[in-house]
Write an enzyme that holds these catalytic residues in place. Structure first.
Site, PDB file in Angstrom:
ATOM      1  N   TYR A  94       8.653 -32.271  -4.895  1.00 41.82           N
ATOM      2  CA  TYR A  94       8.013 -33.268  -5.745  1.00 41.82           C
ATOM      3  C   TYR A  94       9.191 -33.278  -6.929  1.00 41.82           C
ATOM      4  CZ  TYR A  94       4.541 -36.893  -7.725  1.00 41.82           C
ATOM      5  OH  TYR A  94       4.574 -37.248  -8.502  1.00 41.82           O
ATOM      6  N   ARG A 216       0.610 -49.891   9.444  1.00 38.18           N
ATOM      7  CA  ARG A 216       1.008 -49.395  10.926  1.00 38.18           C
ATOM      8  C   ARG A 216      -0.642 -49.431  12.150  1.00 38.18           C
ATOM      9  NH1 ARG A 216       2.256 -43.066  10.749  1.00 38.18           N
ATOM     10  NH2 ARG A 216       0.216 -43.425   9.344  1.00 38.18           N
ATOM     11  N   TYR A 285       8.239 -46.515  -3.865  1.00 37.19           N
ATOM     12  CA  TYR A 285       7.531 -45.662  -4.843  1.00 37.19           C
ATOM     13  C   TYR A 285       6.939 -44.687  -3.933  1.00 37.19           C
ATOM     14  CZ  TYR A 285       3.214 -47.869  -3.117  1.00 37.19           C
ATOM     15  OH  TYR A 285       2.349 -48.075  -2.181  1.00 37.19           O
ATOM     16  N   LYS A 368      -9.789 -41.388   1.127  1.00 39.13           N
ATOM     17  CA  LYS A 368      -9.393 -40.092   0.084  1.00 39.13           C
ATOM     18  C   LYS A 368     -10.087 -39.040   0.060  1.00 39.13           C
ATOM     19  CE  LYS A 368      -6.558 -41.343  -2.699  1.00 39.13           C
ATOM     20  NZ  LYS A 368      -5.125 -40.154  -2.384  1.00 39.13           N
TER      21      LYS A 368
END
EC number: 1.3.1.104
Length: 373
Positions: A94, A216, A285, A368
């Site tokens: 990162y 997907r 992004y 999430k």
């Protein structure tokens, strides 16, 4: 009800918990502050001492905390999500890496328990979120400097508050900053079921923009399609469907997209470019496919397409804290109006972190993972 019960429990326990990370974090006072004004108490935190597979390097540890002073703010964390950026940070892949050992988590919401004598903008009871990445939100409580936090309204849902500071901010800035879009214009994006993708759909709808959403293929594709359309998606296509000639019929009903949002890379990003209007912009992004963005020479020359990148942390460096606060308040208003909801979430107690980490790294998981404290 489960969220309500946990938050109530957290508030009930809050007075028994006191403030600051143990001695081995003393080098990190830029974001956390330390004091010896009270007896230390122990809090739980998800800590990693080296980079690697999150399932192997992250451990639940007890850390010593002490009381607040000066510009310190004692925060009881309520909920914190597991984002791809959190995983990448633990892996060491990162753009921003905290000093090790570090507490995981870049995002979340907490409640102020106490403030130091020089704190002016926050008070006990306020809800706060991190001002920047790398704060370490996967813990039951901590004491941070006032400047490391942003106060937010308490009249929004807990899950919305916990997931407010990264994905919706990224979605909003990309929709507003790169092309001067007008109502009726269209946007095309991949990874449309991601946290950013779901925020893009809702914010675009609020701005009266049309969205073409690529995902997907998967066994439950109809269920996913219906859910995204419930959020406001105009079209939902698989990557395979986007390559079919029949896709051209979509563009009979709406203008060619002037903006493409890419979180995948590889062939998926190339397909987005193919469907952009001349002079359009593709903003990258993320790179979930771990493959480079490939743009043909003909697309760049004859369509004059623009390739840009976006990273929220860099945006914050280029803008004032007040501008970020204004962005947060804009998003909170959308939440209050019912035009922006949290992504599909699964709540997991902090001690179940291994299950949550594993689920967050599985393919085709649209929910999430939210750690509750």
């Amino acid at each position: 009800m489960l969220v309500s019960q946990r938050v109530t429990g957290a508030r009930a326990r809050a007075p028994q918990l006191a403030g600051l990370l143990e001695a081995w974090y003393r080098h990190g006072r830029t974001t956390s502050s330390y004091s010896a004004l009270s007896e230390p108490s122990r809090v739980r935190a998800l800590v990693y001492g080296n980079h690697g597979d999150p399932a192997k390097v992250v451990q639940l540890k007890n850390l010593e905390l002490t009381a607040v002073e000066g510009s310190d703010v004692h925060v009881r964390m309520l909920a914190a999500p597991i984002n791809p950026s959190d995983i990448n940070m633990i892996q060491g892949n990162y753009g921003l890496l905290p000093k090790l050992p570090a507490v995981g988590g870049n995002e979340g919401v907490g409640q102020v328990i106490a403030v130091g004598s020089s704190v002016s903008a926050l008070k006990p009871g306020d809800w706060v979120i991190p001002a920047n990445a790398g704060l370490g939100t996967w813990r039951t409580e901590a004491v941070f400097s006032e400047e490391a936090l942003i106060g937010i309204p308490k009249d929004i849902p807990l899950q919305s508050a916990a997931t407010l500071g990264v994905n919706p901010c990224t979605a909003y800035r990309m929709l507003v900053d790169f092309e001067q879009l007008q109502p009726g214009d269209s946007v095309i994006q991949n990874a449309s079921n991601s946290g950013v993708g779901q925020a893009v759909i809702q914010i675009a709808s609020a701005l009266r923009l049309k969205t073409i959403n690529v995902v997907r293929d998967r066994p439950d594709i109809k269920k996913l399609t219906d859910r995204l359309k419930d959020l406001g998606a105009d079209y939902v296509l698989t990557e395979e469907e986007l390559r079919m000639p029949e896709t051209k019929t979509i563009f009979k009903d709406l203008p060619l997209p002037r903006l493409a949002l890419n979180c995948v890379g590889g062939k998926s990003s190339t397909e987005l470019l193919r469907h952009l209007a001349p002079g359009g912009t593709m903003v990258t992004y993320g790179g979930m496919a771990k493959q480079p963005v490939t743009a043909s020479v003909s697309l760049l020359i004859f369509k004059d397409l623009k390739l840009r990148g976006f990273w929220l942390s860099q945006w914050k460096k280029n803008h004032s804290p007040d501008e970020f606060k204004e962005l947060i308040l804009t998003l909170c208003n959308l939440i209050r109006q019912g035009r922006l909801t949290a992504p599909s979430c699964s709540e997991v107690p902090l001690q179940g972190y291994q299950q949550a980490l594993e689920a967050s790294m599985k393919p085709f998981v649209s929910s999430k993972q939210i750690l509750t404290m």
